[in-house]
Design a protein around this motif. Structure first.
Motif, PDB file in Angstrom:
ATOM      1  N   VAL A 153       0.851  -1.194   0.000  1.00  0.00           N
ATOM      2  CA  VAL A 153       0.000   0.000   0.000  1.00  0.00           C
ATOM      3  C   VAL A 153       0.888   1.247   0.000  1.00  0.00           C
ATOM      4  O   VAL A 153       1.837   1.336   0.788  1.00  0.00           O
ATOM      5  CB  VAL A 153      -0.921   0.008   1.239  1.00  0.00           C
ATOM      6  CG1 VAL A 153      -1.731   1.307   1.292  1.00  0.00           C
ATOM      7  CG2 VAL A 153      -1.840  -1.207   1.218  1.00  0.00           C
ATOM      8  N   PRO A 154       0.649   2.211  -0.861  1.00  0.00           N
ATOM      9  CA  PRO A 154       1.450   3.446  -0.853  1.00  0.00           C
ATOM     10  C   PRO A 154       1.378   4.133   0.510  1.00  0.00           C
ATOM     11  O   PRO A 154       0.357   4.085   1.192  1.00  0.00           O
ATOM     12  CB  PRO A 154       0.785   4.299  -1.947  1.00  0.00           C
ATOM     13  CG  PRO A 154       0.189   3.302  -2.888  1.00  0.00           C
ATOM     14  CD  PRO A 154      -0.288   2.187  -1.993  1.00  0.00           C
ATOM     15  N   PRO A 155       2.482   4.770   0.925  1.00  0.00           N
ATOM     16  CA  PRO A 155       2.514   5.397   2.253  1.00  0.00           C
ATOM     17  C   PRO A 155       1.549   6.572   2.342  1.00  0.00           C
ATOM     18  O   PRO A 155       1.323   7.287   1.366  1.00  0.00           O
ATOM     19  CB  PRO A 155       3.966   5.863   2.387  1.00  0.00           C
ATOM     20  CG  PRO A 155       4.448   6.018   0.974  1.00  0.00           C
ATOM     21  CD  PRO A 155       3.742   4.966   0.188  1.00  0.00           C
ATOM     22  N   GLU A 156       0.994   6.745   3.539  1.00  0.00           N
ATOM     23  CA  GLU A 156       0.063   7.856   3.762  1.00  0.00           C
ATOM     24  C   GLU A 156       0.729   9.030   4.457  1.00  0.00           C
ATOM     25  O   GLU A 156       0.107  10.076   4.632  1.00  0.00           O
ATOM     26  CB  GLU A 156      -1.139   7.373   4.580  1.00  0.00           C
ATOM     27  CG  GLU A 156      -1.950   6.296   3.893  1.00  0.00           C
ATOM     28  CD  GLU A 156      -3.203   5.932   4.659  1.00  0.00           C
ATOM     29  OE1 GLU A 156      -3.782   6.835   5.290  1.00  0.00           O
ATOM     30  OE2 GLU A 156      -3.599   4.750   4.647  1.00  0.00           O
ATOM     31  N   GLN A 157       1.975   8.854   4.887  1.00  0.00           N
ATOM     32  CA  GLN A 157       2.682   9.907   5.604  1.00  0.00           C
ATOM     33  C   GLN A 157       3.926  10.322   4.824  1.00  0.00           C
ATOM     34  O   GLN A 157       4.532   9.491   4.132  1.00  0.00           O
ATOM     35  CB  GLN A 157       3.102   9.414   6.992  1.00  0.00           C
ATOM     36  CG  GLN A 157       1.948   9.001   7.881  1.00  0.00           C
ATOM     37  CD  GLN A 157       1.032  10.168   8.221  1.00  0.00           C
ATOM     38  OE1 GLN A 157       1.501  11.304   8.374  1.00  0.00           O
ATOM     39  NE2 GLN A 157      -0.252   9.906   8.314  1.00  0.00           N
ATOM     40  N   PRO A 158       4.334  11.579   4.918  1.00  0.00           N
ATOM     41  CA  PRO A 158       5.536  12.023   4.204  1.00  0.00           C
ATOM     42  C   PRO A 158       6.800  11.421   4.802  1.00  0.00           C
ATOM     43  O   PRO A 158       6.848  11.076   5.976  1.00  0.00           O
ATOM     44  CB  PRO A 158       5.509  13.548   4.403  1.00  0.00           C
ATOM     45  CG  PRO A 158       4.707  13.762   5.639  1.00  0.00           C
ATOM     46  CD  PRO A 158       3.692  12.675   5.671  1.00  0.00           C
ATOM     47  N   GLY A 159       7.796  11.291   3.948  1.00  0.00           N
ATOM     48  CA  GLY A 159       9.129  10.941   4.437  1.00  0.00           C
ATOM     49  C   GLY A 159       9.477   9.478   4.374  1.00  0.00           C
ATOM     50  O   GLY A 159      10.593   9.122   4.006  1.00  0.00           O
ATOM     51  N   VAL A 160       8.548   8.601   4.734  1.00  0.00           N
ATOM     52  CA  VAL A 160       8.872   7.183   4.833  1.00  0.00           C
ATOM     53  C   VAL A 160       8.319   6.448   3.617  1.00  0.00           C
ATOM     54  O   VAL A 160       7.110   6.320   3.462  1.00  0.00           O
ATOM     55  CB  VAL A 160       8.280   6.579   6.120  1.00  0.00           C
ATOM     56  CG1 VAL A 160       8.664   5.108   6.224  1.00  0.00           C
ATOM     57  CG2 VAL A 160       8.782   7.341   7.332  1.00  0.00           C
ATOM     58  N   PRO A 161       9.165   5.968   2.729  1.00  0.00           N
ATOM     59  CA  PRO A 161       8.690   5.277   1.540  1.00  0.00           C
ATOM     60  C   PRO A 161       8.137   3.894   1.881  1.00  0.00           C
ATOM     61  O   PRO A 161       8.337   3.378   2.982  1.00  0.00           O
ATOM     62  CB  PRO A 161       9.949   5.152   0.666  1.00  0.00           C
ATOM     63  CG  PRO A 161      10.953   6.081   1.262  1.00  0.00           C
ATOM     64  CD  PRO A 161      10.620   6.150   2.720  1.00  0.00           C
ATOM     65  N   ALA A 162       7.455   3.313   0.924  1.00  0.00           N
ATOM     66  CA  ALA A 162       7.024   1.925   1.012  1.00  0.00           C
ATOM     67  C   ALA A 162       7.838   1.107   0.016  1.00  0.00           C
ATOM     68  O   ALA A 162       8.211   1.613  -1.057  1.00  0.00           O
ATOM     69  CB  ALA A 162       5.534   1.813   0.706  1.00  0.00           C
ATOM     70  N   HIS A 163       8.120  -0.114   0.362  1.00  0.00           N
ATOM     71  CA  HIS A 163       8.966  -0.961  -0.485  1.00  0.00           C
ATOM     72  C   HIS A 163       8.284  -2.309  -0.703  1.00  0.00           C
ATOM     73  O   HIS A 163       7.600  -2.827   0.168  1.00  0.00           O
ATOM     74  CB  HIS A 163      10.332  -1.201   0.174  1.00  0.00           C
ATOM     75  CG  HIS A 163      11.054   0.045   0.562  1.00  0.00           C
ATOM     76  ND1 HIS A 163      11.762   0.808  -0.342  1.00  0.00           N
ATOM     77  CD2 HIS A 163      11.166   0.670   1.747  1.00  0.00           C
ATOM     78  CE1 HIS A 163      12.275   1.853   0.292  1.00  0.00           C
ATOM     79  NE2 HIS A 163      11.934   1.786   1.554  1.00  0.00           N
ATOM     80  N   SER A 164       8.525  -2.854  -1.870  1.00  0.00           N
ATOM     81  CA  SER A 164       8.106  -4.216  -2.177  1.00  0.00           C
ATOM     82  C   SER A 164       9.072  -4.752  -3.216  1.00  0.00           C
ATOM     83  O   SER A 164       9.891  -3.989  -3.761  1.00  0.00           O
ATOM     84  CB  SER A 164       6.671  -4.222  -2.722  1.00  0.00           C
ATOM     85  OG  SER A 164       6.654  -3.864  -4.096  1.00  0.00           O
TER      86      SER A 164
END
Length: 204
Positions: free
Chosen positions: A64-75
């Protein structure tokens, strides 16, 4: 472009850094190294977060794409950077664009790879060089590996991403709108000259 021009015959997109860095590389030993990684697919993803939207995005991207700035999501499929409310930059891990797949899933997406080139800045003084042009706190406790944020560097806006450290210190990726690519490269190379090098004879 002629209709009968095959994909193999199509010219390689000209690097956004070609005019200032034809070799795509600048190194000041013991200070920093700039590298043009060349064309990489990048997809701009937009949408209002709902349970259905998140499920559709995760079905393609694996997370799921991140909802908060700064912290990316990875897969295994992509790294996803938060750009703003309802907007993300998708960095695919494969050679092809993910935009067509996202579109088929009913999501708003557009390929922006050539319009948003990036360069890699690494080396033991890379943080010091960046600090000369941004008000962002780059201390590892405030901007650890994995973080990404928009900021200003010199006179322009960039998307600054810190990836895992390399063998020679911190590693940053800087994404910039194509018209500013030459300025960004020149600014970083000039700033690196303000720091002592362990090999002053190395060509700029």
């Amino acid at each position: 472009m002629p209709d009968d021009l095959t994909k193999a015959e199509r010219p390689t997109p000209r690097s956004a850094f070609a005019e200032v860095a034809p070799r795509g590389l600048f190194e000041r030993p013991g200070v920093v190294r700039l590298c043009d990684p060349g064309h990489r697919p990048k997809t701009l993803l937009r949408g209002r977060i709902t349970s259905a939207w998140s499920a559709a995005a995760a079905g393609v991207l694996g997370v799921v794409p991140p909802e908060q700035p700064g912290v990316p999501a990875h897969s295994p499929v992509a790294d996803i950077l938060w750009l703003g409310p309802d907007e993300w930059l998708v960095l695919g891990t494969g050679p092809g664009s993910l935009a067509p797949i996202l579109l088929r899933a009913g999501l708003a997406a557009a390929e922006v790879g050539d319009g948003l080139p990036d360069l890699e800045l690494s080396g033991p003084r890379s943080r010091d060089v960046l600090a000369g042009g941004t008000a962002l706190d780059l201390h590892p406790s405030a901007f650890p590996a994995g973080r990404a944020t928009r900021t200003r560097l010199g006179r322009i806006g960039v998307l600054l991403q810190r990836v895992e450290d390399g063998g020679d210190g911190p590693v940053f990726h800087l994404h910039v709108e194509r018209p500013w690519a030459g300025y960004l490269w020149s600014w970083l190379a000039d700033a690196a000259l303000d720091h002592p090098s362990n090999n002053e004879s190395f060509p700029r």
